[in-house]
Design an enzyme around this catalytic site. Structure first.
Site, PDB file in Angstrom:
ATOM      1  N   GLY A  98       0.827  -1.207   0.000  1.00 37.71           N
ATOM      2  CA  GLY A  98       0.000   0.000   0.000  1.00 37.71           C
ATOM      3  C   GLY A  98       0.858   1.252   0.000  1.00 37.71           C
ATOM      4  CD  GLU A 122     -11.833  -7.155  -5.973  1.00 39.78           C
ATOM      5  OE1 GLU A 122     -11.602  -6.187  -5.211  1.00 39.78           O
ATOM      6  OE2 GLU A 122     -12.892  -7.769  -5.969  1.00 39.78           O
TER       7      GLU A 122
END
Length: 186
Positions: A98, A122
């Protein structure tokens, strides 16, 4: 209630949770690190329309890595087969990725009771990012459900390949099929 790392290990040993292959060094205090499989599907449908089948491009990840590009959605899978009929799974991305601008499990982080498979991931990025097959990309946690249990029997619960949307599952009942799809299938 979330399971701790030792409780996850015990549940795997007692066959209440499936993580195959299971590597103890991937356990965290309250999760297990899952890894990226060796194939991606890049969504190429423009515009994306949940009422028509997705178009994709298959990417076999080389050991030297593959550069993800902003503005694209990629679907991958976990290396591990993961799931349980006794605990609810929740898959999230790793904070280390992230911090590099990688968003994993954009909207579907909650697994269902009874779904045991290699999970579709995803993936999208905000800057170019090189990824590698079998790299640690996320964490799965296991939660004790409360109330009557009903196992999942939906479309995605047994798929172990990077699976794009199913028009029936994505659009749901009541969504009008795209006029373009009607023309193609007529």
């Amino acid at each position: 209630m979330i399971l701790t790392g030792p409780a996850i290990r015990e549940a795997v040993t007692n066959k209440l949770i499936t993580i195959e292959p299971f590597e103890p060094n991937l356990l965290n205090p309250n999760s297990y690190n899952y890894r990226l499989g060796n194939r991606l599907e890049e969504l190429t449908s423009r515009p994306a329309d949940p009422t028509v089948p997705a178009r994709t491009r298959t990417i076999d990840l080389p050991d030297s890595g593959f550069m993800l590009q902003p503005g694209a959605v990629y679907l991958g899978t976990t290396v591990e087969t993961i799931g349980s009929k006794d605990f609810v799974t929740s898959l999230i991305g790793r904070s280390s990725l992230g911090r590099l601008g990688c968003f994993l499990q954009i909207s579907a982080d909650l697994g269902q009771l009874g779904a045991v498979h290699r999970w579709t991931l995803e993936i999208t990025v905000v800057q170019p990012l090189r990824i590698y097959p079998s790299m640690r990309v996320g964490q799965v946690s296991f939660w004790q459900p409360s109330g009557n249990r009903s196992p999942y029997h939906g479309h995605y619960g047994t798929l172990s390949v990077p699976a794009p949307w199913s028009p029936r599952a994505a659009a749901g009942d009541g969504a009008a099929p795209s006029p373009l799809f009607q023309e193609v299938t007529a």
